[in-house]
Motif scaffolding. Structure first.
Motif, PDB file in Angstrom:
ATOM      1  N   PRO A   1      -5.501  26.161  10.527  1.00 33.66           N
ATOM      2  CA  PRO A   1      -5.287  26.942   9.306  1.00 33.66           C
ATOM      3  C   PRO A   1      -4.043  26.408   8.610  1.00 33.66           C
ATOM      4  CG  PRO A   1      -5.562  28.360  11.231  1.00 33.66           C
ATOM      5  CD  PRO A   1      -5.439  26.950  11.731  1.00 33.66           C
ATOM      6  N   PRO A   2      -3.848  26.510   7.316  1.00 32.58           N
ATOM      7  CA  PRO A   2      -4.715  27.190   6.370  1.00 32.58           C
ATOM      8  C   PRO A   2      -5.805  26.289   5.788  1.00 32.58           C
ATOM      9  CG  PRO A   2      -2.740  26.491   5.240  1.00 32.58           C
ATOM     10  CD  PRO A   2      -2.595  26.043   6.685  1.00 32.58           C
ATOM     11  N   ASN A   3      -5.830  25.012   6.187  1.00 32.90           N
ATOM     12  CA  ASN A   3      -6.805  24.067   5.625  1.00 32.90           C
ATOM     13  C   ASN A   3      -8.037  23.899   6.507  1.00 32.90           C
ATOM     14  OD1 ASN A   3      -5.102  23.394   3.413  1.00 32.90           O
ATOM     15  ND2 ASN A   3      -3.894  22.140   4.799  1.00 32.90           N
ATOM     16  N   GLU A   4      -8.270  24.860   7.359  1.00 36.48           N
ATOM     17  CA  GLU A   4      -9.364  24.789   8.319  1.00 36.48           C
ATOM     18  C   GLU A   4     -10.684  24.421   7.651  1.00 36.48           C
ATOM     19  OE1 GLU A   4     -11.140  27.570  11.894  1.00 36.48           O
ATOM     20  OE2 GLU A   4      -9.514  28.283  10.645  1.00 36.48           O
ATOM     21  N   ASP A   5     -11.405  23.502   8.266  1.00 38.93           N
ATOM     22  CA  ASP A   5     -12.722  23.032   7.865  1.00 38.93           C
ATOM     23  C   ASP A   5     -12.720  22.184   6.596  1.00 38.93           C
ATOM     24  OD1 ASP A   5     -15.401  22.764   8.649  1.00 38.93           O
ATOM     25  OD2 ASP A   5     -16.017  24.145   7.081  1.00 38.93           O
ATOM     26  N   SER A   6     -11.551  21.779   6.122  1.00 35.99           N
ATOM     27  CA  SER A   6     -11.530  20.859   4.983  1.00 35.99           C
ATOM     28  C   SER A   6     -11.534  19.425   5.524  1.00 35.99           C
ATOM     29  CB  SER A   6     -10.302  21.100   4.107  1.00 35.99           C
ATOM     30  OG  SER A   6      -9.120  20.838   4.826  1.00 35.99           O
ATOM     31  N   PRO A   7     -12.122  18.487   4.790  1.00 35.82           N
ATOM     32  CA  PRO A   7     -12.155  17.103   5.276  1.00 35.82           C
ATOM     33  C   PRO A   7     -10.753  16.510   5.347  1.00 35.82           C
ATOM     34  CG  PRO A   7     -13.094  17.260   3.071  1.00 35.82           C
ATOM     35  CD  PRO A   7     -12.773  18.644   3.503  1.00 35.82           C
ATOM     36  N   ILE A   8     -10.550  15.609   6.301  1.00 35.06           N
ATOM     37  CA  ILE A   8      -9.276  14.897   6.388  1.00 35.06           C
ATOM     38  C   ILE A   8      -9.406  13.688   5.469  1.00 35.06           C
ATOM     39  CG2 ILE A   8      -7.680  13.666   7.891  1.00 35.06           C
ATOM     40  CD1 ILE A   8      -8.609  15.459  10.182  1.00 35.06           C
ATOM     41  N   GLU A   9      -8.837  13.833   4.288  1.00 31.97           N
ATOM     42  CA  GLU A   9      -8.951  12.791   3.277  1.00 31.97           C
ATOM     43  C   GLU A   9      -7.848  12.932   2.246  1.00 31.97           C
ATOM     44  OE1 GLU A   9     -12.802  13.440   1.509  1.00 31.97           O
ATOM     45  OE2 GLU A   9     -12.003  14.848   0.069  1.00 31.97           O
ATOM     46  N   VAL A  10      -7.634  11.869   1.515  1.00 32.91           N
ATOM     47  CA  VAL A  10      -6.708  11.846   0.386  1.00 32.91           C
ATOM     48  C   VAL A  10      -7.462  11.197  -0.766  1.00 32.91           C
ATOM     49  CG1 VAL A  10      -4.578  10.855  -0.513  1.00 32.91           C
ATOM     50  CG2 VAL A  10      -4.658  11.699   1.823  1.00 32.91           C
ATOM     51  N   ALA A  11      -7.375  11.808  -1.942  1.00 32.32           N
ATOM     52  CA  ALA A  11      -8.039  11.257  -3.119  1.00 32.32           C
ATOM     53  C   ALA A  11      -7.023  11.183  -4.255  1.00 32.32           C
ATOM     54  CB  ALA A  11      -9.234  12.115  -3.517  1.00 32.32           C
ATOM     55  N   GLY A  12      -7.238  10.247  -5.140  1.00 36.76           N
ATOM     56  CA  GLY A  12      -6.336  10.118  -6.271  1.00 36.76           C
ATOM     57  C   GLY A  12      -6.874   9.110  -7.269  1.00 36.76           C
ATOM     58  N   GLU A  13      -6.038   8.826  -8.233  1.00 37.07           N
ATOM     59  CA  GLU A  13      -6.392   7.825  -9.238  1.00 37.07           C
ATOM     60  C   GLU A  13      -5.122   7.142  -9.701  1.00 37.07           C
ATOM     61  OE1 GLU A  13      -8.374  10.111 -12.272  1.00 37.07           O
ATOM     62  OE2 GLU A  13      -6.508  10.542 -13.272  1.00 37.07           O
ATOM     63  N   PHE A  14      -5.294   5.948 -10.200  1.00 41.93           N
ATOM     64  CA  PHE A  14      -4.164   5.206 -10.751  1.00 41.93           C
ATOM     65  C   PHE A  14      -4.669   4.256 -11.820  1.00 41.93           C
ATOM     66  CE2 PHE A  14      -5.590   2.618  -7.158  1.00 41.93           C
ATOM     67  CZ  PHE A  14      -5.642   1.350  -7.701  1.00 41.93           C
ATOM     68  N   GLU A  15      -3.733   3.809 -12.619  1.00 36.48           N
ATOM     69  CA  GLU A  15      -3.996   2.784 -13.633  1.00 36.48           C
ATOM     70  C   GLU A  15      -2.829   1.818 -13.554  1.00 36.48           C
ATOM     71  OE1 GLU A  15      -4.073   2.681 -18.462  1.00 36.48           O
ATOM     72  OE2 GLU A  15      -5.148   4.320 -17.477  1.00 36.48           O
ATOM     73  N   ILE A  16      -3.122   0.558 -13.374  1.00 38.49           N
ATOM     74  CA  ILE A  16      -2.057  -0.426 -13.206  1.00 38.49           C
ATOM     75  C   ILE A  16      -1.976  -1.306 -14.453  1.00 38.49           C
ATOM     76  CG2 ILE A  16      -3.518  -2.112 -12.014  1.00 38.49           C
ATOM     77  CD1 ILE A  16      -1.061  -2.665 -10.192  1.00 38.49           C
ATOM     78  N   GLY A  17      -0.759  -1.503 -14.915  1.00 36.84           N
ATOM     79  CA  GLY A  17      -0.553  -2.361 -16.080  1.00 36.84           C
ATOM     80  C   GLY A  17      -0.246  -3.789 -15.658  1.00 36.84           C
ATOM     81  N   ARG A  18      -0.113  -4.643 -16.624  1.00 38.01           N
ATOM     82  CA  ARG A  18       0.214  -6.043 -16.358  1.00 38.01           C
ATOM     83  C   ARG A  18       1.702  -6.265 -16.604  1.00 38.01           C
ATOM     84  NH1 ARG A  18      -4.727  -8.638 -19.860  1.00 38.01           N
ATOM     85  NH2 ARG A  18      -6.399  -8.089 -18.410  1.00 38.01           N
ATOM     86  N   PRO A  19       2.461  -6.549 -15.546  1.00 36.08           N
ATOM     87  CA  PRO A  19       3.889  -6.821 -15.754  1.00 36.08           C
ATOM     88  C   PRO A  19       4.074  -8.055 -16.628  1.00 36.08           C
ATOM     89  CG  PRO A  19       3.365  -6.569 -13.408  1.00 36.08           C
ATOM     90  CD  PRO A  19       2.066  -6.614 -14.146  1.00 36.08           C
ATOM     91  N   ALA A  20       5.179  -8.097 -17.354  1.00 39.27           N
ATOM     92  CA  ALA A  20       5.450  -9.205 -18.278  1.00 39.27           C
ATOM     93  C   ALA A  20       5.463 -10.553 -17.576  1.00 39.27           C
ATOM     94  CB  ALA A  20       6.789  -8.965 -18.976  1.00 39.27           C
ATOM     95  N   TYR A  21       5.861 -10.598 -16.316  1.00 37.36           N
ATOM     96  CA  TYR A  21       5.956 -11.861 -15.585  1.00 37.36           C
ATOM     97  C   TYR A  21       4.630 -12.297 -14.951  1.00 37.36           C
ATOM     98  CZ  TYR A  21       6.620  -8.183 -12.170  1.00 37.36           C
ATOM     99  OH  TYR A  21       6.479  -7.026 -11.446  1.00 37.36           O
ATOM    100  N   ALA A  22       3.602 -11.433 -14.954  1.00 38.15           N
ATOM    101  CA  ALA A  22       2.304 -11.785 -14.364  1.00 38.15           C
ATOM    102  C   ALA A  22       1.570 -12.785 -15.243  1.00 38.15           C
ATOM    103  CB  ALA A  22       1.466 -10.527 -14.179  1.00 38.15           C
ATOM    104  N   GLN A  23       0.805 -13.631 -14.609  1.00 42.99           N
ATOM    105  CA  GLN A  23       0.022 -14.654 -15.308  1.00 42.99           C
ATOM    106  C   GLN A  23      -1.452 -14.287 -15.276  1.00 42.99           C
ATOM    107  OE1 GLN A  23       1.486 -17.450 -16.812  1.00 42.99           O
ATOM    108  NE2 GLN A  23       3.334 -16.282 -16.339  1.00 42.99           N
ATOM    109  N   PRO A  24      -2.224 -14.638 -16.283  1.00 46.82           N
ATOM    110  CA  PRO A  24      -3.666 -14.368 -16.260  1.00 46.82           C
ATOM    111  C   PRO A  24      -4.294 -14.883 -14.961  1.00 46.82           C
ATOM    112  CG  PRO A  24      -3.034 -15.195 -18.408  1.00 46.82           C
ATOM    113  CD  PRO A  24      -1.827 -15.340 -17.511  1.00 46.82           C
TER     114      PRO A  24
END
Length: 145
Positions: free
Chosen positions: A71-94
């Motif tokens: 408890p208190p999360n009894e019977d919930s799946p053991i997981e982590v979920a999320g989202e992200f958006e990654i930009g292109r740093p100025a020093y990165a190359q195509p």
């Protein structure tokens, strides 16, 4: 996309880097287990700027989702979920891959057997996006877990 997983005693992300303590185990003894999961998403250049959804889930050897028993999360799946958006740093190359580290820590109490952390990205998974470990009947010699 490529995904790298690492099991550890503790993980954290700071300044865009993954910090790992007690990393690289695959066998643990019975009892309460401190489990840190470090994930590095290797985002292709042409996927930058797009929202990426992910889920990291603990499953049994039979592929069943492991559920919490405390408890208190009894019977919930053991997981982590999320989202992200990654930009292109100025020093990165195509053509460069862009790395997005993610870390989470949890306490587990598992029966002996084989368990796998499995990553899902935008509803898709891959055999390479997995990291398995075994909970032994007795503490394996040479380990602290």
């Amino acid at each position: 996309m490529k995904v790298t997983l690492l099991l550890a005693d503790h993980v954290q992300v700071a300044e865009g880097k993954l910090f790992v303590s007690g990393g690289g185990w695959s066998f643990v003894g019975p009892g309460r287990l401190a489990c840190g999961v470090g994930v590095i998403f290797h985002v292709p250049w042409d996927e930058s700027g797009k929202r990426i959804n992910f889920r990291v889930r603990l499953v049994t050897e039979a592929g069943e989702v492991v559920r919490r028993e405390d408890p208190p999360n009894e019977d919930s799946p053991i997981e982590v979920a999320g989202e992200f958006e990654i930009g292109r740093p100025a020093y990165a190359q195509p053509g460069d891959d862009l790395y997005m580290p993610v870390a989470f820590n949890t306490q587990l109490q598992l029966k002996p057997g084989v368990y796998t952390w499995q990553v899902e990205v935008d509803g898709h998974t891959d055999e390479a996006w997995r990291s398995s470990f075994r909970v032994c009947e007795a503490t394996p010699s040479g380990t602290d877990n």
